[in-house]
Design an enzyme around this catalytic site. Structure first.
Site, PDB file in Angstrom:
ATOM      1  N   CYS A 191      -9.759  -4.451  -2.438  1.00  0.00           N
ATOM      2  CA  CYS A 191     -10.049  -5.804  -2.897  1.00  0.00           C
ATOM      3  C   CYS A 191     -10.713  -6.586  -1.777  1.00  0.00           C
ATOM      4  CB  CYS A 191      -8.752  -6.481  -3.310  1.00  0.00           C
ATOM      5  SG  CYS A 191      -9.006  -8.180  -3.796  1.00  0.00           S
ATOM      6  N   ILE A 192     -12.031  -6.572  -1.750  1.00  0.00           N
ATOM      7  CA  ILE A 192     -12.707  -7.490  -0.832  1.00  0.00           C
ATOM      8  C   ILE A 192     -13.764  -8.252  -1.608  1.00  0.00           C
ATOM      9  CG2 ILE A 192     -12.332  -6.456   1.446  1.00  0.00           C
ATOM     10  CD1 ILE A 192     -15.056  -5.141   1.194  1.00  0.00           C
TER      11      ILE A 192
END
Lengths: 168, 143
Positions: free
Chosen positions: A90-91
């Site tokens: 999750c970026i």
């Protein structure tokens, strides 16, 4: 049917990465016949808890790449606030602009069509060195990172050790 | 960063993913090769593509306005003595002299088809992230 632009662009990047490898990771395809599914091996960045680890991850590109971002998933077990327990990364740069329902992210931090496998991995490697605990994907890891760093370190060390065993 | 936190348990998610993947595999082979010729798809938000007849009136207006603004972005023939960039950073293919390129207000240039596809999803310059509409308005003010 001519080859789609996305496929040409990915082929070009693969050739370039093979010719001029970038420090910190190596990249290839999961299946030589499918340019949209990559396998990368990330070397745990020096001077971080992940140092010495070898983390395998997959990148899944959509046919609309580079208009849309790929998804990235760690195959090797890894304990990190911004990687969920099933390995999904999750970026913000992997989020499409307009995807941010809650307004946490600036448009400039989100996906842009100029991102390449190299720029994505550079971001992921920097995320390993410097977790962002404001919007964690693994809440338990984020909580530990903040409140029980010793335990966090111990879990990461176990992942590093296991990743080395997997690579032998 | 963020917004990856999932409300459901991991098991539910992996099941969902499994379904997604298998349905994709079923759909792909029957996709006609000339899919570009079919009804054009518009993007009220970047990951939500719909044909024009499935857009709300508000979305249609927003998209029409965007197309109108895009028409104000000049298209010129690529000239390597003026442009420092040798390649289009979206497709990573070198510009050919005389090829049509689109100029954004920030002076970044791209192949017309590469940048137009992106602008229809997000109205920002991919190189400097400047919002194109704000920049267009400023350039009107100063002229």
């Amino acid at each position: 049917m001519s080859e789609p632009q996305s496929s040409l662009l990915l082929r070009k990047q693969l050739a370039e990465l093979n010719k001029n490898p970038v420090e910190g990771f190596s990249a290839g395809l999961i299946d030589d016949n499918d340019i949209y599914r990559w396998e990368v091996l990330i070397i745990g960045p020096p001077d971080t808890l992940y140092e010495g680890g070898f983390f395998k991850a997959h990148l899944y590109f959509p046919k609309e790449y580079p208009l849309r971002p790929p998804k990235m998933k760690f195959v090797t077990e890894i304990w990190h606030p911004n990687i969920d327990k099933s390995g999904d990364v999750c970026i913000s740069i992997l989020h499409e602009p307009g995807d941010d329902k809650y307004g946490y992210e600036k448009a400039s931090e989100r996906w842009l069509p100029v991102h390449t496998v190299e720029t994505i991995l550079i971001s992921v490697i920097s995320m390993l060195a410097d977790p962002n605990d404001e919007s964690p994907a693994n809440v338990d890891a984020a909580k530990e990172w903040r409140e029980n760093y010793q335990e966090f370190k111990r879990k990461v060390a176990r992942c590093v050790r296991r990743s080395q065993e997997d690579c032998l | 960063m963020g917004n990856c936190l999932k409300g459901t348990s991991n098991e539910d998610i992996s099941l969902l993913r499994e379904n997604e993947r298998s349905s994709e595999q079923q759909i792909e082979p029957i996709q006609p090769s000339s899919y570009r010729d079919r009804t054009p798809v518009f993007y009220p938000t970047p990951n939500d593509g719909r044909p024009a007849n499935q857009l709300t009136e508000e979305e249609q207006v927003r998209i029409a306005r965007r197309i109108g603004l895009m028409e104000h972005l000049p298209i010129l023939a690529y000239d390597d003595s003026i442009n420092k960039n040798k390649e289009c950073v979206i497709c990573m293919i070198e510009f050919k002299i005389g090829e049509e390129v689109r100029y954004l207000p920030c002076m970044h240039v791209y192949h017309v088809s590469c940048i137009d596809d992106w602008l229809m999803r997000s109205f920002t310059c991919p190189s400097c992230m400047e919002p194109v509409d704000a920049a267009l308005l400023t350039s009107y003010d100063t002229n």
